[in-house]
Design a protein around this motif. Structure first.
Motif, short mmCIF file in Angstrom:
data_model
loop_
_atom_site.label_atom_id
_atom_site.label_comp_id
_atom_site.label_asym_id
_atom_site.label_seq_id
_atom_site.Cartn_x
_atom_site.Cartn_y
_atom_site.Cartn_z
N THR A 37 0.81 -1.22 0.00
CA THR A 37 0.00 0.00 0.00
C THR A 37 0.84 1.27 0.00
N ILE A 38 1.79 1.35 0.91
CA ILE A 38 2.53 2.60 1.14
C ILE A 38 3.39 2.95 -0.08
N ASP A 39 3.22 4.17 -0.58
CA ASP A 39 4.01 4.73 -1.68
C ASP A 39 3.90 3.94 -2.99
N VAL A 40 2.83 3.21 -3.15
CA VAL A 40 2.64 2.48 -4.40
C VAL A 40 2.30 3.44 -5.54
N GLN A 41 1.53 4.47 -5.24
CA GLN A 41 1.16 5.44 -6.28
C GLN A 41 2.37 6.29 -6.70
N PRO A 42 2.58 6.47 -7.98
CA PRO A 42 3.68 7.34 -8.45
C PRO A 42 3.51 8.77 -7.94
N GLN A 43 4.62 9.41 -7.63
CA GLN A 43 4.59 10.78 -7.13
C GLN A 43 5.34 11.76 -8.02
N ALA A 73 -1.49 8.64 5.55
CA ALA A 73 -1.99 8.56 6.92
C ALA A 73 -3.39 7.95 6.95
N LEU A 74 -4.07 7.93 5.81
CA LEU A 74 -5.44 7.41 5.74
C LEU A 74 -5.45 5.90 5.54
N LYS A 75 -4.81 5.21 6.46
CA LYS A 75 -4.71 3.76 6.35
C LYS A 75 -6.04 3.10 6.68
N ASP A 76 -6.24 1.94 6.10
CA ASP A 76 -7.44 1.14 6.33
C ASP A 76 -7.24 0.31 7.59
N PRO A 77 -8.04 0.52 8.64
CA PRO A 77 -7.85 -0.26 9.87
C PRO A 77 -8.10 -1.74 9.67
N ARG A 78 -8.79 -2.11 8.60
CA ARG A 78 -9.04 -3.53 8.31
C ARG A 78 -7.82 -4.19 7.66
N THR A 148 -2.46 5.50 -2.47
CA THR A 148 -3.04 4.17 -2.52
C THR A 148 -3.78 3.81 -1.24
N ALA A 149 -3.40 4.40 -0.12
CA ALA A 149 -4.06 4.09 1.15
C ALA A 149 -5.55 4.39 1.10
N ILE A 150 -5.96 5.39 0.30
CA ILE A 150 -7.38 5.74 0.21
C ILE A 150 -7.99 5.23 -1.08
N THR A 151 -7.25 5.26 -2.18
CA THR A 151 -7.85 4.84 -3.45
C THR A 151 -8.09 3.33 -3.50
N GLN A 152 -7.24 2.55 -2.84
CA GLN A 152 -7.41 1.09 -2.84
C GLN A 152 -8.72 0.67 -2.18
N PRO A 153 -9.01 1.10 -0.93
CA PRO A 153 -10.29 0.70 -0.33
C PRO A 153 -11.50 1.34 -1.01
N CYS A 154 -11.31 2.49 -1.66
CA CYS A 154 -12.42 3.08 -2.41
C CYS A 154 -12.84 2.15 -3.55
N GLN A 257 -21.42 -2.79 8.54
CA GLN A 257 -20.67 -2.74 9.79
C GLN A 257 -19.16 -2.77 9.53
N ASP A 258 -18.76 -3.56 8.56
CA ASP A 258 -17.34 -3.65 8.21
C ASP A 258 -16.84 -2.35 7.59
N ALA A 259 -17.59 -1.80 6.66
CA ALA A 259 -17.17 -0.58 5.97
C ALA A 259 -17.10 0.61 6.91
N ASN A 260 -17.96 0.65 7.93
CA ASN A 260 -17.96 1.78 8.86
C ASN A 260 -16.63 1.94 9.59
N LYS A 261 -15.94 0.83 9.84
CA LYS A 261 -14.64 0.92 10.50
C LYS A 261 -13.68 1.75 9.67
N TRP A 262 -13.70 1.53 8.37
CA TRP A 262 -12.81 2.27 7.47
C TRP A 262 -13.28 3.71 7.30
N VAL A 263 -14.57 3.91 7.06
CA VAL A 263 -15.10 5.25 6.83
C VAL A 263 -14.83 6.14 8.04
N ASP A 264 -15.13 5.66 9.23
CA ASP A 264 -14.93 6.46 10.43
C ASP A 264 -13.46 6.79 10.65
N SER A 265 -12.58 5.83 10.35
CA SER A 265 -11.15 6.06 10.51
C SER A 265 -10.66 7.16 9.56
#
Length: 330
Positions: A37-43, A73-78, A148-154, A257-265
């Motif tokens: 996940t971390i730094d996978v997206q080109p910068q 910083a927007l990591k998926d807690p799941r 990628t931390a946010i685009t992947q779970p989206c 219920q599962d998705a709420n963990k990510w959304v709230d985080s």
């Protein structure tokens, strides 16, 4: 001939990738989620700006008004990367398939109370179009989001919504056949009750700020709608005809219920970044909450009659409490 077996311990030259070690401050083993996940997206080093949007780079943080020092910083807690995500959804799918098989093989749909069956068809079948719209919005967030931390779970959420649309289609076929699906489609296209929600869904398709769309879809619309559809309406139908509809919509309930963990985080981390982010999130939340409540009011009355307004208010209050807990004030 004698063979001696020995155990040899080989120390790896490094425990993880250099970019991960730099972020973690030490060269220690990282989880598959972190490494995938971390730094996978080109910068940097993009060849050209997109011809359809020359004002932005291909991956551009200015596509949203939200500002983050580090979008990772927007990591998926799941801890969902593709492998973990596919395994988790496979388990949920197995349960859903077993529920559908149970209802179908025992003829429970045919023995369901006629009034309750009609109510379930009238309410749930048109919602497959809402789920399809959510799939479109999730794909947009994944395409234009940053990091990628946010685009992947989206993207995972987008595919989940497509699955939800398919399960609602199967519910319609099981309870009402092809005629049930066709009636649901016509209601979505023409019935006055559904037009405010249809307009809301179509309006979200033209929101340019992907993070505002995240708030509109993942926080507000999903939050209020799922509370209403898979709690309030589900309980009412259970009281009339038993748990048949609950079995056919278990995937949606568990997924929410599962998705709420990510959304709230995500909201908690973004709001904690600074006052400007917090205020902007609150502004978006208030705006789209008003739109969603207005659009869902006639739908709630369709399903619950005079009790619809109170049920919708409880659904909204639950989402308000969630947002307050993660630091979002409206």
């Amino acid at each position: 001939m004698q063979i001696d077996l020995r155990t040899v311990s080989i120390t790896p030259l490094r425990q993880t990738f250099d970019n991960i070690a730099a972020r973690m401050g030490t060269d220690k083993p990282a989880s598959r989620y972190i490494e995938g996940t971390i730094d996978v997206q080109p910068q940097a080093n993009f060849h050209y700006r997109p011809t359809w949007d020359p004002e932005h780079e291909l991956f551009d943080p200015s596509r949203t008004r939200i500002v983050m020092k580090d979008w990772y910083a927007l990591k998926d807690p799941r801890q969902f990367y593709y492998g973990a995500y596919a395994q988790a959804r496979a388990r949920m799918q197995e349960t859903a398939e077993a529920d559908f098989d149970f209802v179908e093989t025992r003829g429970l749909a045919e023995r369901m109370d006629g009034v309750a069956r009609r109510a379930a068809l009238d309410f749930y079948v048109p919602l497959r179009h809402v789920a399809w719209g959510a799939n479109m919005n999730g794909a947009f967030q994944s395409a234009y989001g940053h990091g990628t931390a946010i685009t992947q779970p989206c993207l995972f959420a987008a595919m989940d919504q497509l699955g939800i649309a398919q399960y609602l289609t199967r519910l319609g076929l099981l309870l009402g056949g092809q005629d049930g699906l066709q009636a649901g489609k016509q209601a979505w296209l023409e019935a006055p009750t559904w037009q405010p929600l249809r307009r809301l869904v179509e309006d979200t398709w033209v929101v340019k700020d992907w993070f505002e769309l995240y708030v509109a879809q993942n926080v507000v619309l999903d939050g209020v709608l799922f509370e209403l559809a898979y709690k309030e309406v589900d309980v009412a139908l259970c009281d009339k005809a038993g748990p048949i509809v609950s079995m056919l919509t278990r995937f949606q309930s568990e997924w929410f219920q599962d998705a709420n963990k990510w959304v709230d985080s995500v909201i908690k981390t973004t709001a904690a970044e600074g006052v400007a982010n917090k205020d902007l999130l609150g502004e978006w939340y208030v705006h789209w909450r008003g739109r969603v409540l207005e659009a869902l009011a006639p739908v709630a009355r369709l399903a619950l009659g005079d009790a619809g307004d109170a049920a919708l208010a409880r659904a909204a209050a639950t989402v308000n409490a969630r947002m307050k807990k993660v630091g979002l004030t409206a």
